[in-house]
Design an enzyme around this catalytic site. Structure first.
Site, PDB file in Angstrom:
ATOM      1  N   SER A  28      41.642  31.680  45.406  1.00  0.00           N
ATOM      2  CA  SER A  28      42.854  31.033  45.891  1.00  0.00           C
ATOM      3  C   SER A  28      42.854  30.863  47.407  1.00  0.00           C
ATOM      4  CB  SER A  28      44.074  31.875  45.512  1.00  0.00           C
ATOM      5  OG  SER A  28      44.133  32.047  44.129  1.00  0.00           O
ATOM      6  N   GLU A  33      42.109  21.615  42.984  1.00  0.00           N
ATOM      7  CA  GLU A  33      41.617  21.395  44.351  1.00  0.00           C
ATOM      8  C   GLU A  33      40.111  21.676  44.344  1.00  0.00           C
ATOM      9  OE1 GLU A  33      45.255  22.607  47.341  1.00  0.00           O
ATOM     10  OE2 GLU A  33      44.285  24.243  46.287  1.00  0.00           O
ATOM     11  N   ASN A  77      48.262  26.497  48.266  1.00  0.00           N
ATOM     12  CA  ASN A  77      48.650  27.893  48.559  1.00  0.00           C
ATOM     13  C   ASN A  77      49.071  28.093  50.005  1.00  0.00           C
ATOM     14  OD1 ASN A  77      48.525  28.899  46.005  1.00  0.00           O
ATOM     15  ND2 ASN A  77      46.330  29.279  46.118  1.00  0.00           N
TER      16      ASN A  77
HETATM   17  N1  LIG Z   1      47.065  33.738  38.771  1.00  0.00           N
HETATM   18  C1  LIG Z   1      47.108  32.535  39.330  1.00  0.00           C
HETATM   19  O1  LIG Z   1      48.142  31.849  39.300  1.00  0.00           O
HETATM   20  C2  LIG Z   1      45.881  31.963  39.989  1.00  0.00           C
HETATM   21  C3  LIG Z   1      45.846  30.572  40.269  1.00  0.00           C
HETATM   22  C4  LIG Z   1      44.696  30.029  40.844  1.00  0.00           C
HETATM   23  C5  LIG Z   1      43.627  30.841  41.169  1.00  0.00           C
HETATM   24  N2  LIG Z   1      43.685  32.179  40.898  1.00  0.00           N
HETATM   25  C6  LIG Z   1      42.505  32.990  41.226  1.00  0.00           C
HETATM   26  O2  LIG Z   1      41.791  33.249  40.036  1.00  0.00           O
HETATM   27  C7  LIG Z   1      41.161  34.530  40.136  1.00  0.00           C
HETATM   28  C8  LIG Z   1      41.599  35.421  38.995  1.00  0.00           C
HETATM   29  O3  LIG Z   1      43.000  35.511  38.996  1.00  0.00           O
HETATM   30  P1  LIG Z   1      43.807  35.933  37.675  1.00  0.00           P
HETATM   31  O4  LIG Z   1      45.234  35.659  37.969  1.00  0.00           O
HETATM   32  O5  LIG Z   1      43.173  35.326  36.484  1.00  0.00           O
HETATM   33  O6  LIG Z   1      43.566  37.508  37.707  1.00  0.00           O
HETATM   34  P2  LIG Z   1      43.571  38.554  36.493  1.00  0.00           P
HETATM   35  O7  LIG Z   1      43.838  39.860  37.112  1.00  0.00           O
HETATM   36  O8  LIG Z   1      44.412  38.071  35.372  1.00  0.00           O
HETATM   37  O9  LIG Z   1      42.032  38.488  35.985  1.00  0.00           O
HETATM   38  C9  LIG Z   1      40.946  38.924  36.764  1.00  0.00           C
HETATM   39  C10 LIG Z   1      39.715  39.047  35.886  1.00  0.00           C
HETATM   40  O10 LIG Z   1      38.639  39.526  36.687  1.00  0.00           O
HETATM   41  C11 LIG Z   1      38.011  40.624  36.033  1.00  0.00           C
HETATM   42  N3  LIG Z   1      37.459  41.492  37.057  1.00  0.00           N
HETATM   43  C12 LIG Z   1      38.121  42.301  37.907  1.00  0.00           C
HETATM   44  N4  LIG Z   1      37.242  42.941  38.694  1.00  0.00           N
HETATM   45  C13 LIG Z   1      36.002  42.490  38.343  1.00  0.00           C
HETATM   46  C14 LIG Z   1      34.691  42.777  38.773  1.00  0.00           C
HETATM   47  N5  LIG Z   1      34.469  43.686  39.726  1.00  0.00           N
HETATM   48  N6  LIG Z   1      33.675  42.104  38.194  1.00  0.00           N
HETATM   49  C15 LIG Z   1      33.897  41.193  37.220  1.00  0.00           C
HETATM   50  N7  LIG Z   1      35.120  40.894  36.753  1.00  0.00           N
HETATM   51  C16 LIG Z   1      36.149  41.541  37.309  1.00  0.00           C
HETATM   52  C17 LIG Z   1      39.134  41.279  35.229  1.00  0.00           C
HETATM   53  O11 LIG Z   1      38.616  42.068  34.184  1.00  0.00           O
HETATM   54  C18 LIG Z   1      39.867  40.047  34.716  1.00  0.00           C
HETATM   55  O12 LIG Z   1      39.190  39.496  33.606  1.00  0.00           O
HETATM   56  C19 LIG Z   1      41.505  35.074  41.525  1.00  0.00           C
HETATM   57  O13 LIG Z   1      40.484  34.709  42.409  1.00  0.00           O
HETATM   58  C20 LIG Z   1      42.792  34.341  41.848  1.00  0.00           C
HETATM   59  O14 LIG Z   1      43.027  34.252  43.227  1.00  0.00           O
HETATM   60  C21 LIG Z   1      44.782  32.758  40.300  1.00  0.00           C
END
Ligand SMILES: NC(=O)c1ccc[n+]([C@@H]2O[C@H](COP(=O)([O-])OP(=O)(O)OC[C@H]3O[C@@H](n4cnc5c(N)ncnc54)[C@H](O)[C@@H]3O)[C@@H](O)[C@H]2O)c1
Length: 285
Positions: free
Chosen positions: A120, A153, A191
């Protein structure tokens, strides 16, 4: 280069499941990794349930749903990404985790495969430089919920090739999404704007200027937004909002991106929003 098989690293999270689902629905073969086989299987059944709801609502046929779910495989071993044409990393928003993931993916994935991050706010160039293929590393920033949100994006670090960017534009458009492409800059467009807005809303609440309900109602009715900023923070995940604020502040050093104490304390308490059933609002009911 034609993309046929997509790997999703961090498959069990909110975004990973959404991205896997949308890719499979668009005809791509998908493999998602988790740190355990059980969690990978659970992610597939959660996607299955989401697709079943779409069938119930008449948004897709049973046949299309069955075909989409059959295209998704789970694994606990990221070596299974070796024949992917594109891998999208969707792990937690921490640079160390992402750099480690890119180093590993670079050693596993075939030459020519594109490695993307759904980060993000973090700098894509740092992930690119953790590989021996910086021209193939790019940001594909999807929005939550992935199946509903039309924008992606595309973030182009200075190291990426135009060919990689063009392949990704075609790929994202094939998912039925609209692309906005921009250079590698903290928070990108959405963001950078949204985090400032959500932090301001938390400050209003923290300072006792308005209730959470009034803040959200004012934004929905006064600005015609579909959700208020505190509802949005609960949907995104308050931990993710905090990570984004810290990530943007780290680079820009603009005081408006300093996260309010209330947000930091809520994250420390595990009040992450919808995913933990408690955030600014209570989701237990
Ligand atoms: N939640 C949102 O609205 C959103 C929107 C756009 C982008 N993002 C980005 O997407 C990414 C994930 O966000 P999310 O909301 O899905 O988070 P989440 O916490 O729901 O999921 C994170 C995932 O990463 C895994 N994980 C954690 N540590 C790890 C490691 N060391 N090695 C491998 N896997 C690992 C977890 O098991 C889980 O499957 C982040 O970079 C976040 O910034 C999130």
């Amino acid at each position: 280069m034609e993309i046929k098989k997509v790997g999703v690293l961090g498959f069990t999270g909110t975004m990973g499941r959404g991205i896997a689902q949308v890719c499979a629905q668009s005809g791509y073969e998908v493999i998602g990794s988790s740190r355990s086989e059980e969690r990978a299987a659970k992610a597939i059944s959660t996607i299955d349930a989401a697709l079943a709801r779409s069938v119930e609502r008449g948004r897709m046929s049973q046949e299309d749903k069955d075909a989409a779910i059959a295209r998704i495989k789970g694994t606990a071993d990221i070596k299974d990404f070796n024949d992917c044409d594109l891998v999208i990393e969707v792990a937690a928003e921490e640079l160390d985790i992402k750099i480690k993931a890119f180093t590993e993916l670079d050693s596993i994935c075939k030459a020519g495969a594109i490695l993307a991050s759904n980060t993000s706010v973090l700098p894509l160039v740092d992930m690119a430089m953790a590989t021996k293929r910086p021209e193939k590393v790019i940001g594909l920033h999807f929005f939550n919920p992935v199946s509903a949100m039309k924008l992606v994006e595309i973030i182009k670090p200075i190291t990426v090739s135009e060919e990689t960017a063009e392949t990704c534009v075609k790929f994202i458009e094939s998912l039925g999404k609209t692309v906005v492409a921009l250079p590698d800059t903290p928070g990108f467009i959405v963001n950078r704007l949204a985090v400032g807005f959500m932090l301001n809303a938390v400050t209003l609440l923290e300072n006792g200027i308005a209730t959470k309900e009034d803040i959200d109602t004012a934004v929905k009715l006064g600005l015609n937004h579909p959700m208020g900023p505190l509802e949005l923070a609960d949907l995104i995940g308050n931990d993710i909002v905090l990570d984004m604020a810290d990530g943007i502040y780290e680079t820009l050093k603009e005081p408006r991106y300093i996260a309010p104490n209330l947000l930091r304390r809520m994250v420390a308490a595990g009040w992450l929003g919808q995913k933990t059933k408690k955030g600014f609002y209570d989701y237990n009911k």
